[in-house]
Design a protein around this motif. Structure first.
Motif, PDB file in Angstrom:
ATOM      1  N   UNK A  55      -3.277  30.346 -10.696  1.00  0.00           N
ATOM      2  CA  UNK A  55      -2.702  29.704 -11.880  1.00  0.00           C
ATOM      3  C   UNK A  55      -3.364  28.355 -12.146  1.00  0.00           C
ATOM      4  N   UNK A  56      -3.734  27.667 -11.080  1.00  0.00           N
ATOM      5  CA  UNK A  56      -4.429  26.397 -11.256  1.00  0.00           C
ATOM      6  C   UNK A  56      -5.779  26.600 -11.934  1.00  0.00           C
ATOM      7  N   UNK A  57      -6.507  27.640 -11.527  1.00  0.00           N
ATOM      8  CA  UNK A  57      -7.797  27.926 -12.147  1.00  0.00           C
ATOM      9  C   UNK A  57      -7.636  28.328 -13.611  1.00  0.00           C
ATOM     10  N   UNK A  58      -6.532  28.984 -13.936  1.00  0.00           N
ATOM     11  CA  UNK A  58      -6.270  29.332 -15.329  1.00  0.00           C
ATOM     12  C   UNK A  58      -6.087  28.081 -16.184  1.00  0.00           C
ATOM     13  N   UNK A  59      -5.392  27.089 -15.631  1.00  0.00           N
ATOM     14  CA  UNK A  59      -5.212  25.832 -16.363  1.00  0.00           C
ATOM     15  C   UNK A  59      -6.542  25.128 -16.559  1.00  0.00           C
ATOM     16  N   UNK A  60      -7.347  25.090 -15.489  1.00  0.00           N
ATOM     17  CA  UNK A  60      -8.652  24.438 -15.589  1.00  0.00           C
ATOM     18  C   UNK A  60      -9.539  25.164 -16.590  1.00  0.00           C
ATOM     19  N   UNK A  61      -9.489  26.484 -16.568  1.00  0.00           N
ATOM     20  CA  UNK A  61     -10.298  27.273 -17.492  1.00  0.00           C
ATOM     21  C   UNK A  61      -9.875  27.036 -18.931  1.00  0.00           C
TER      22      UNK A  61
END
Length: 464
Positions: A55-61
């Motif tokens: 989920x963190x990578x989704x936010x960064x993306x």
């Protein structure tokens, strides 16, 4: 340490420096600055072990690739530095933007937790097999699943200046007495501590008499027991990180009620409850009565039995009260050793140790065989308590009653019982008399105390 501003600054570098000072030497806290394609800067603050990495990578993306910063508006906003720090320490991810005097708080917490298993301290033959875990949200969901009604209320609180532990006060509106609810709230407001790691911390602070041996707040790790208590008008306190919920108020008779008592037929349950009460009295009084009779009142023992006891005690160097005390202390020591040792060897050590030590002591002439039988029977009776917290005072009171019986005989035991009863009669739990509804006598005494009435009969009375 430099002064820390109270609110978020529009300057991202100032926010970065502030949080770096606060989280100095916190190796698990990550401060991750990122530069977007439009040359704007953002700062992510999170704890790696408490954050869902996907989920963190989704936010960064979304921020770097899709340039969808507006997507962050779905998250909670905070302007206070202390609030942001507290949320990050609980597992949220703080997202700070350059030029914005606030932070977005994304609750993407993900940490390992124990699976829902069968309760270990409240095992039942019949009934649900699920028990509370250390996760507050999971525990609340299990209660909500059993009571699907909007009148079930969960009030969130927080305590512990160092731990910032969350806990919930649960009750059913229109069922709980308002006076009880207000008393619980008042005591929790006066509850101040640096640390709150388990529900036992709250119990010791808010109970009526901390120096009483008898528990005034019940604890349970079963969602069905907590749900049944809420439906009967009681209040529950569930603490994050603790698998034991507190139930209040508590009466003396609640300690003799097992989890499956409402799942079996009432005739069997009533008989077993009376048996538990009888065994509880035996666990507390049998050793002292034996010592009193053999020392001061041998005429009250049948002649054949007294001759057998005298023959068994021939050559024993200690009086009855001393050898009984020694055996009781040894039994309690073996019981504690069995609890503290690893499970694979704990039970073997306690059982084998009791057999070997008892047999060796009798053969060596230190103690008599009747004492071994008395202590063993007392120990078995003490295991019949459904509530471990109520079994403890009976185990502790056994020793002063034993000394009174060895010094004054049956008169000493009577004096001890009178003092115990005076204490129980005057004891209260959140305004409810501890021996209620027996003292004072109430109409519901035979409905669900020492015996349990037929549910069909109780339901018919309610409808009248």
């Amino acid at each position: 340490m430099p002064d820390i501003p109270a609110n978020v600054s529009e300057n991202l570098q100032i926010n970065h420096d502030t949080l770096q000072v606060i989280f100095h030497n916190c190796a698990d806290v990550v401060l991750r600055p990122l530069k977007l394609s439009d040359q704007s800067n953002i700062l992510l603050v999170y704890i790696q072990e408490l954050t869902d990495s996907s989920k963190l990578e989704q936010i960064i993306s979304a921020c770097m690739i899709s340039h969808d910063v507006d997507r962050l508006t779905q998250y909670e906003m905070a302007t206070n530095i202390s609030e942001i720090v507290a949320k990050v320490l609980k597992g949220s991810t703080a997202i700070l933007l350059d030029g914005k005097p606030f932070a977005y708080l994304a609750d993407i917490t993900a940490f390992k937790q124990r699976a829902i298993n069968e309760p270990t301290n409240e095992a039942s033959i019949r009934g649900p097999r699920e028990g509370f875990t250390e996760d507050l949200k999971t525990n609340l969901s299990m209660i909500r699943r059993k009571i699907s009604n909007s009148k079930l209320k969960f009030e969130y609180h927080q305590a512990g200046e160092m731990t910032n532990t969350s806990f919930v006060v649960a009750y059913i509106e229109d069922v709980v007495k308002q006076e009880l609810l207000e008393e619980v709230r008042a005591r929790l407001q006066s509850f101040k501590t640096d640390q709150l790691l388990d529900s036992g911390y709250i119990e010791e602070f808010i109970e009526d008499k901390s120096f009483s041996l008898f528990p005034q707040i019940q604890n349970s790790e079963r969602p069905d027991s907590v749900s049944a208590s809420l439906l009967s008008g009681r209040v529950a306190i569930i603490v994050d990180g603790s698998p034991n919920a507190l139930l209040l108020p508590m009466t003396f008779w609640a300690g003799f009620q097992a989890a499956e008592d409402h799942y079996e037929r009432f005739l069997y349950v009533s008989s077993v409850r009376l048996l538990r009460f009888l065994l509880a009295i035996m666990s507390c009084l049998v050793p002292s009565i034996y010592v009193a009779l053999t020392t001061f009142h041998p005429q009250m023992i049948p002649l054949a039995l007294m001759l057998s006891i005298s023959a068994a005690r021939e050559g024993i160097p200690f009086p009855s009260v001393i050898e009984t005390l020694l055996m009781e202390l040894m039994f309690e020591g073996l019981r504690e050793a069995g609890l503290r040792l690893p499970k694979a060897i704990g039970s073997a050590v306690s059982i084998v140790g009791a057999l070997v030590i008892g047999e060796a002591a009798v053969q060596a002439g230190f103690i008599s065989a009747p004492i071994v039988m008395i202590v063993a029977g007392t120990g078995i009776a003490s295991f019949a308590f459904p509530s471990y917290s109520l079994a403890l005072p009976f185990r502790m009171l056994r020793f002063p009653l034993l000394i009174l019986g060895g010094v004054l005989g049956l008169y000493g035991i009577a004096i001890g019982i009178i003092f115990i009863m005076i204490h129980l009669v005057t004891l209260k739990s959140f305004g409810l008399p501890y021996l209620s509804p027996l003292a004072p006598i109430g109409p519901n005494f035979w409905k669900d105390t020492l015996v349990r009435m037929n549910k069909r009969y109780v339901s018919a009375i309610r409808k009248q």
